[in-house]
Motif scaffolding. Structure first.
Motif, PDB file in Angstrom:
ATOM      1  N   GLU A  86       0.833  -1.200   0.000  1.00 44.75           N
ATOM      2  CA  GLU A  86       0.000   0.000   0.000  1.00 44.75           C
ATOM      3  C   GLU A  86       0.866   1.248   0.000  1.00 44.75           C
ATOM      4  O   GLU A  86       0.565   2.231  -0.699  1.00 44.75           O
ATOM      5  CB  GLU A  86      -0.948  -0.032   1.199  1.00 44.75           C
ATOM      6  N   ILE A  87       1.952   1.236   0.770  1.00 43.26           N
ATOM      7  CA  ILE A  87       2.896   2.362   0.744  1.00 43.26           C
ATOM      8  C   ILE A  87       3.512   2.470  -0.649  1.00 43.26           C
ATOM      9  O   ILE A  87       3.678   3.569  -1.193  1.00 43.26           O
ATOM     10  CB  ILE A  87       3.996   2.180   1.798  1.00 43.26           C
ATOM     11  N   ARG A  88       3.822   1.336  -1.221  1.00 44.01           N
ATOM     12  CA  ARG A  88       4.431   1.309  -2.546  1.00 44.01           C
ATOM     13  C   ARG A  88       3.520   1.923  -3.600  1.00 44.01           C
ATOM     14  O   ARG A  88       3.961   2.713  -4.437  1.00 44.01           O
ATOM     15  CB  ARG A  88       4.763  -0.143  -2.908  1.00 44.01           C
ATOM     16  N   PHE A  89       2.235   1.589  -3.572  1.00 48.24           N
ATOM     17  CA  PHE A  89       1.327   2.052  -4.609  1.00 48.24           C
ATOM     18  C   PHE A  89       0.728   3.428  -4.328  1.00 48.24           C
ATOM     19  O   PHE A  89       0.352   4.137  -5.264  1.00 48.24           O
ATOM     20  CB  PHE A  89       0.190   1.042  -4.820  1.00 48.24           C
ATOM     21  N   LEU A  90       0.619   3.824  -3.052  1.00 51.42           N
ATOM     22  CA  LEU A  90      -0.096   5.056  -2.732  1.00 51.42           C
ATOM     23  C   LEU A  90       0.715   6.073  -1.932  1.00 51.42           C
ATOM     24  O   LEU A  90       0.309   7.228  -1.827  1.00 51.42           O
ATOM     25  CB  LEU A  90      -1.377   4.720  -1.954  1.00 51.42           C
ATOM     26  N   GLY A  91       1.828   5.649  -1.355  1.00 57.58           N
ATOM     27  CA  GLY A  91       2.587   6.555  -0.492  1.00 57.58           C
ATOM     28  C   GLY A  91       2.965   7.850  -1.184  1.00 57.58           C
ATOM     29  O   GLY A  91       2.685   8.958  -0.686  1.00 57.58           O
ATOM     30  N   ALA A  92       3.590   7.767  -2.341  1.00 57.07           N
ATOM     31  CA  ALA A  92       4.019   8.967  -3.066  1.00 57.07           C
ATOM     32  C   ALA A  92       2.828   9.804  -3.506  1.00 57.07           C
ATOM     33  O   ALA A  92       2.848  11.044  -3.423  1.00 57.07           O
ATOM     34  CB  ALA A  92       4.871   8.567  -4.265  1.00 57.07           C
ATOM     35  N   THR A  93       1.765   9.162  -3.981  1.00 55.46           N
ATOM     36  CA  THR A  93       0.565   9.881  -4.418  1.00 55.46           C
ATOM     37  C   THR A  93      -0.033  10.677  -3.265  1.00 55.46           C
ATOM     38  O   THR A  93      -0.420  11.844  -3.424  1.00 55.46           O
ATOM     39  CB  THR A  93      -0.475   8.895  -4.970  1.00 55.46           C
ATOM     40  N   PHE A  94      -0.125  10.064  -2.093  1.00 57.69           N
ATOM     41  CA  PHE A  94      -0.681  10.754  -0.931  1.00 57.69           C
ATOM     42  C   PHE A  94       0.182  11.947  -0.536  1.00 57.69           C
ATOM     43  O   PHE A  94      -0.336  13.024  -0.207  1.00 57.69           O
ATOM     44  CB  PHE A  94      -0.807   9.780   0.243  1.00 57.69           C
ATOM     45  N   LEU A  95       1.497  11.777  -0.533  1.00 59.88           N
ATOM     46  CA  LEU A  95       2.375  12.880  -0.139  1.00 59.88           C
ATOM     47  C   LEU A  95       2.354  13.997  -1.167  1.00 59.88           C
ATOM     48  O   LEU A  95       2.411  15.184  -0.812  1.00 59.88           O
ATOM     49  CB  LEU A  95       3.800  12.362   0.065  1.00 59.88           C
ATOM     50  N   GLU A  96       2.248  13.662  -2.440  1.00 56.41           N
ATOM     51  CA  GLU A  96       2.122  14.694  -3.476  1.00 56.41           C
ATOM     52  C   GLU A  96       0.826  15.482  -3.299  1.00 56.41           C
ATOM     53  O   GLU A  96       0.805  16.709  -3.445  1.00 56.41           O
ATOM     54  CB  GLU A  96       2.161  14.053  -4.861  1.00 56.41           C
ATOM     55  N   ALA A  97      -0.248  14.765  -2.972  1.00 57.21           N
ATOM     56  CA  ALA A  97      -1.521  15.446  -2.725  1.00 57.21           C
ATOM     57  C   ALA A  97      -1.414  16.361  -1.507  1.00 57.21           C
ATOM     58  O   ALA A  97      -1.917  17.499  -1.523  1.00 57.21           O
ATOM     59  CB  ALA A  97      -2.634  14.421  -2.517  1.00 57.21           C
ATOM     60  N   ALA A  98      -0.769  15.882  -0.457  1.00 59.14           N
ATOM     61  CA  ALA A  98      -0.583  16.702   0.741  1.00 59.14           C
ATOM     62  C   ALA A  98       0.255  17.936   0.427  1.00 59.14           C
ATOM     63  O   ALA A  98      -0.020  19.037   0.926  1.00 59.14           O
ATOM     64  CB  ALA A  98       0.079  15.877   1.838  1.00 59.14           C
ATOM     65  N   GLU A  99       1.264  17.769  -0.415  1.00 62.12           N
ATOM     66  CA  GLU A  99       2.115  18.893  -0.810  1.00 62.12           C
ATOM     67  C   GLU A  99       1.293  19.946  -1.547  1.00 62.12           C
ATOM     68  O   GLU A  99       1.434  21.154  -1.300  1.00 62.12           O
ATOM     69  CB  GLU A  99       3.252  18.379  -1.691  1.00 62.12           C
ATOM     70  N   GLN A 100       0.438  19.510  -2.459  1.00 55.87           N
ATOM     71  CA  GLN A 100      -0.430  20.439  -3.193  1.00 55.87           C
ATOM     72  C   GLN A 100      -1.389  21.159  -2.249  1.00 55.87           C
ATOM     73  O   GLN A 100      -1.636  22.360  -2.375  1.00 55.87           O
ATOM     74  CB  GLN A 100      -1.200  19.687  -4.272  1.00 55.87           C
ATOM     75  N   LEU A 101      -1.938  20.420  -1.284  1.00 49.91           N
ATOM     76  CA  LEU A 101      -2.844  21.043  -0.317  1.00 49.91           C
ATOM     77  C   LEU A 101      -2.121  22.087   0.527  1.00 49.91           C
ATOM     78  O   LEU A 101      -2.671  23.162   0.812  1.00 49.91           O
ATOM     79  CB  LEU A 101      -3.458  19.969   0.585  1.00 49.91           C
ATOM     80  N   CYS A 102      -0.909  21.789   0.935  1.00 49.32           N
ATOM     81  CA  CYS A 102      -0.147  22.730   1.761  1.00 49.32           C
ATOM     82  C   CYS A 102       0.203  23.994   0.984  1.00 49.32           C
ATOM     83  O   CYS A 102       0.331  25.073   1.570  1.00 49.32           O
ATOM     84  CB  CYS A 102       1.119  22.068   2.288  1.00 49.32           C
ATOM     85  N   GLN A 103       0.361  23.867  -0.326  1.00 49.49           N
ATOM     86  CA  GLN A 103       0.646  25.042  -1.145  1.00 49.49           C
ATOM     87  C   GLN A 103      -0.546  25.984  -1.208  1.00 49.49           C
ATOM     88  O   GLN A 103      -0.385  27.207  -1.232  1.00 49.49           O
ATOM     89  CB  GLN A 103       1.040  24.600  -2.557  1.00 49.49           C
ATOM     90  N   THR A 104      -1.769  25.412  -1.235  1.00 51.03           N
ATOM     91  CA  THR A 104      -2.970  26.251  -1.278  1.00 51.03           C
ATOM     92  C   THR A 104      -3.472  26.610   0.117  1.00 51.03           C
ATOM     93  O   THR A 104      -4.225  27.582   0.261  1.00 51.03           O
ATOM     94  CB  THR A 104      -4.102  25.530  -2.032  1.00 51.03           C
TER      95      THR A 104
END
Length: 393
Positions: free
Chosen positions: A201-219
């Motif tokens: 699950e970390i392998r398939f979604l870890g990076a996607t979740f952190l990228e989404a969090a990064e985008q949220l933190c920018q806005t």
């Protein structure tokens, strides 16, 4: 009738949670009882003699299981020999149906009563499996009422016990207290991010979740992100992954466990499908469910699954309360857009929290005690209908 020996096999942390509660209740009824099989931290704390590590069976996806099939067959063969030599009064498989049901059938044919705790998703896909289940178990213990209805229709002995998490979590919780406990700022929004308890699950979604969090933190510059790691191994994996997102350093708090505290403290939760979604519902927090599998596994499953939903809150409610982003839909951009919409809608979040509290109340059944009572009835060969009037739903 006194139960002396119980063989239990859990396949992952959610099963370990159920097994720990069941063992506690059985010990209260039978003080000298012994347990053996496979369990994790909670079952080990209750005294199980675990013959293999819990993660031995924690493999996600059809293709991944095929890769590990020779090893899994060897483990099941060893457990069968161990159980037959030990001669338990009952064998209980906890979830992990692809592994446990075959072993249950073999032990049942050898004269050992068997129960399966947590229904496979037979109501959603490959419904013909119910015939094999009927040959494998003396009773199916279900966590949810719509599952029990399916087994009744197919004349499989079934007991709806409710969900132990619903019993364990309070009907009221304190967001402010949880934020204090985690050292979070009270008047700033909080996102709880749970990328899963398994390595894949970390392998398939870890990076996607952190990228989404990064985008949220920018806005949303004040957004606080809490990431509870399910196990020490997941903590190390997430810690390494976070080094690739330096912009998140100030916003993210990586936790060793504390998933419930993180969810209660949050305004919204981002997670993978599974028990975590149910736990977020029982914490009464709005959520988005995202899920990815290996492409070949998803291709197979998408042609087999007939259910309209994959997340437990939606399945329990029988309607779409929680947005679900599956496979190609689960992009960082789509996730961040959905989460922004949720964070911009306080009235919608409040209404959903109220609905989740109502669903929570309906699942409170003292599940571990009911499951233990059903096991007592099975071993004593009493009709399951004698356990309680509302036991059989």
């Amino acid at each position: 009738m006194t139960i002396k020996r119980v063989y239990l096999i859990a396949g992952e942390l959610s099963g370990d949670l159920l097994g720990g509660g069941l063992m506690r209740e059985l010990k209260a009824r039978h003080p000298h009882i012994e347990f053996r099989g496979i369990g994790g931290p909670r079952m080990l704390a209750q005294g199980i003699d675990s013959r293999f590590a819990l993660e031995t069976l924690s493999i996600m996806g059809l293709v991944e299981v095929l890769k590990h099939l020779p090893g899994l067959i060897k483990v099941r063969r060893a457990l069968k020999a161990d159980a037959l030599a030990w001669r338990p009064d009952v064998m209980i498989g906890i979830d992990a149906p692809d592994f446990n049901l075959g072993l249950e059938r073999q032990l049942r044919e050898a004269g050992i009563p068997t129960a399966h705790y947590v229904s496979p998703t037979v109501w959603a896909w490959r419904q013909g499996r119910v015939k094999g289940i009927a040959r494998s178990v003396d009773v199916m213990l279900t966590l949810l009422p719509f599952e029990a209805a399916f087994y009744r229709r197919h004349q499989v002995p079934v007991v709806f016990v409710g969900h132990p998490l619903a019993d364990e979590l309070p009907l009221e919780n304190d967001r402010f207290q949880a934020r204090d406990a985690l050292g979070l700022v009270q008047n700033q929004p909080v996102l709880a991010l749970l990328p899963g308890s398994r390595a894949n699950e970390i392998r398939f979604l870890g990076a996607t979740f952190l990228e989404a969090a990064e985008q949220l933190c920018q806005t949303r510059p004040g957004l606080q992100v809490v990431i509870p790691a399910a196990t020490p191994a997941r903590y190390q994996e997430l810690e390494a992954l976070l080094t690739e997102y330096p912009a998140l350093k100030a916003a993210v708090r990586l936790l060793d466990g504390q998933a419930r505290e993180a969810m209660v403290a949050s305004d919204v939760v981002l997670l993978t499908s599974g028990t975590a979604a149910l736990e977020a519902m029982l914490c009464h927090r709005p959520m988005l469910v995202a899920y990815k599998l290996a492409p070949a596994s998803y291709w197979l499953l998408s042609r087999l699954v007939k259910s309209e939903w994959i997340s437990l809150p939606n399945l329990i409610a029988r309607e779409t309360l929680v947005p679900e982003l599956i496979q190609e839909q689960a992009t960082s951009t789509a996730i961040s857009q959905q989460m922004n919409e949720m964070l911009d809608d306080p009235d919608g979040r409040a209404a959903l929290e109220t609905r989740f509290a109502e669903l929570h109340a309906g699942l409170q059944r003292n599940a571990s005690a009911r499951a233990a009572e059903a096991i007592d009835a099975l071993v004593a060969r009493r009709p399951l209908t004698e356990v309680a009037d509302d036991f059989i739903q």
